[in-house]
Design a protein around this motif. Structure first.
Motif: not given
Length: 295
Positions: A53-62
């Protein structure tokens, strides 16, 4: 030039907000990776359940930050505006499709979400839930200030009838947690708190004065209706912003082609505001010079 300057400022401002949204989203993902256990104590400290979940948010934010940066760069230099235009167009089409689909299938989507949440409650009640299942159920009960699921008398709803055999919402909530009936315990989220599943504080007494009696089914039914409307309204607002960006970018490109003499010289075009020729020749010529390879 005034119209061009106004559009340039608006496009830049919208994309700066987009970059900020991407930063906040990525920051949330990083926080979830670093301190997720502090916010979801049901998940073990050494568990990696929250990492996807955290990695998905980071990638989406980037991705959002890159899009915003591309828009700002295009507004300032005039480059990559065509690329930016088509990216925003694709996003707008996807958002429009999602809004139309959600409007047509609203009832089906609501039933699907309700069914998934009910399944999570059943897993927790049967002691077959994962760490994330526990975290989801606790979050629902604390956010909506409810206890148990129970959509009416039946399995898992023991004790939901009053003396006349009618459904009694006042007792349906706590009685849903039949797994702990013998100990008179229910999940701590029914009393408004959350703790590690291995902690004594994970349970609270079903006779605790702080316990919530309303089943989550009733509040979820209302909450999802408002949630769907809010999400649709938000997506429509984003679509309108995207439409404005496409119109503004298109007009900026037309302005650059039609009146390149007012377009500032950069290394990406070969225009220089100077005249050529001599006075003896009796005429002067202006170099058009706009290098249309700026895309």
């Amino acid at each position: 030039m005034g119209c061009y300057g106004c559009m340039k400022c608006m496009v830049t401002f919208i994309n700066m907000v987009t970059i900020l949204a991407g930063v906040l989203l990525s920051g949330t993902g990083i926080l979830l990776l670093a301190k997720g256990h502090d916010y979801f104590p049901e998940v073990d400290y050494y568990s990696k359940s929250l990492h996807p979940h955290g990695a998905t948010l980071i990638i989406l934010g980037i991705c959002i930050m890159v899009l915003g940066a591309l828009g700002c760069y295009g507004a300032f230099t005039g480059r990559f505006l065509t690329c930016y235009f088509y990216i925003v167009l694709v996003i707008a089409l996807l958002e429009t499709t999602a809004v139309v689909y959600a409007a047509i299938r609203r009832d089906s989507l609501k039933e699907l979400v309700m069914g998934q949440i009910k399944m999570l409650f059943e897993k927790v009640n049967n002691d077959t839930a994962s760490e994330l299942d526990l975290a989801y159920v606790s979050t629902v009960q604390i956010t909506l200030k409810c206890c148990g699921y129970v959509d009416g008398p039946g399995p898992g709803g023991l004790g939901c009838l009053d003396e006349l055999g009618r459904p009694d919402p006042g007792t349906c909530g706590p009685s849903y947690w039949s797994l702990w009936d013998m100990d008179n315990k229910v999940p701590a989220a029914c009393c408004g708190s959350r703790a590690s599943q291995h902690s004594i504080a994970y349970y609270c007494d079903r006779y605790d004065p702080m316990i919530r009696h309303t089943p989550c089914f009733q509040k979820l039914d209302i909450f999802l209706v408002y949630l769907f409307w809010a999400m649709q309204g938000s997506v429509i607002a984003v679509v309108l912003v995207n439409l404005y960006l496409m119109i503004a970018v298109k007009r900026m490109r037309l302005y650059m082609y039609d009146d390149d003499s007012d377009y500032p010289y950069t290394e990406y075009n070969d225009y220089e505001p100077m005249t050529q020729g001599t006075a003896s020749e009796g005429h002067t010529t202006k170099s058009s010079g706009f290098n249309q390879t700026w895309l």
